[in-house]
Write a protein that holds these residues in place. Structure first.
Motif, short mmCIF file in Angstrom:
data_model
loop_
_atom_site.label_atom_id
_atom_site.label_comp_id
_atom_site.label_asym_id
_atom_site.label_seq_id
_atom_site.Cartn_x
_atom_site.Cartn_y
_atom_site.Cartn_z
N PHE A 66 0.76 -1.23 -0.08
CA PHE A 66 0.03 0.07 0.17
C PHE A 66 0.83 1.23 0.11
N THR B 175 -2.95 -1.14 -6.78
CA THR B 175 -1.99 -1.63 -5.69
C THR B 175 -1.07 -2.71 -6.07
N ALA C 90 -8.42 0.81 2.19
CA ALA C 90 -7.10 -0.24 2.48
C ALA C 90 -7.98 -1.64 2.76
N LEU D 138 -7.41 7.01 0.07
CA LEU D 138 -6.77 5.64 -0.05
C LEU D 138 -6.66 4.98 1.30
N ALA D 139 -6.60 5.73 2.48
CA ALA D 139 -6.49 5.02 3.79
C ALA D 139 -8.11 4.31 3.93
N ALA D 140 -9.13 4.95 3.57
CA ALA D 140 -10.41 4.23 3.70
C ALA D 140 -10.69 3.17 2.72
#
Length: 222
Positions: free
Chosen positions: A72, A93, A123, A119-121
């Motif tokens: 990631f 990814t 993952a 992007l964090a949400a």
């Protein structure tokens, strides 16, 4: 003289329409050939990119399955896409296996400016078995800047290779099945390959509060 001019204009127009008709027939034959090739390769057992040691160009549109670890820290955002009249970005990814990695098109997500993505949400678990279809994506990726995530025009492995600390598999793996119901990205459909959508583009209708997956148009509530 005037009648002669009108006749010539009509003749030229007729020739153009005939040529256009032949062009459309040629396109139809090409799409049918592509459909036959995709359907033939769909019937083959999924291959594992980790087992491919030679040239991979002939494997385009081949079903594949690979297990590895998502990186990631080195993601791509393919910008300025449109899906069903919705401005979107594609999230790509790398999935590492051994000392190599394959770029995985995990899905697409709406983006108001066609550039940003949470992007964090988006993952998911680091270790995953990804099933999908291999695609050859040529051209210049055109990274916008040097920092990660890279914002690119195309997720072309040959162009992006120098940006990664490990070798990239020469084809992209487009995921066609989610790994869990909690997956919040929208996946492209296998049928869009047959209907003529070019590699690097997704086609899926996404109703409010739902995700789209391939293989039978399965709708899974978000």
């Amino acid at each position: 003289m005037r009648r002669y001019g009108i006749f010539m204009i009509g003749l030229v127009a007729a020739v153009l329409f005939i040529r256009l008709g032949f062009w459309q027939l040629n396109r139809l034959h090409q799409r049918r050939a592509l459909r036959a090739r995709i359907e033939q390769r769909e019937r083959l057992d999924p291959l594992d990119p980790a087992m491919v040691t030679g040239a991979a160009d002939s494997l385009s549109y081949r079903a594949a399955r690979v297990r590895g670890t998502f990186d990631f820290a080195h993601q791509l955002v393919v910008t300025n896409r449109v899906v069903d009249e919705v401005t979107a970005v594609y999230i790509v990814t790398p999935l590492r296996y051994g000392d190599r990695a394959v770029l995985v098109e995990r899905g697409w997500t709406p983006s108001a400016d066609g550039y940003g993505a949470p992007l964090a949400a988006l993952a998911e678990a680091d270790t995953a078995t990804v099933a999908g279809v291999l695609l050859r994506v040529p051209g210049d990726a055109g990274p916008d800047g040097e920092g990660w995530p890279l914002h690119v025009r195309r997720d072309a492995p040959a162009s992006l290779g120098p940006h990664y600390p490990y070798p990239l598999f020469p084809l992209v793996l487009r995921r066609t099945r989610a790994t869990a119901p909690s997956w919040t990205l929208c996946a492209p459909c296998w049928e869009c390959l047959i209907s003529g959508v070019l590699p690097g583009k997704f086609a899926a209708s996404v109703p409010s509060g739902a995700m789209s997956f391939s293989q039978g148009s399965l709708w899974i509530p978000a």
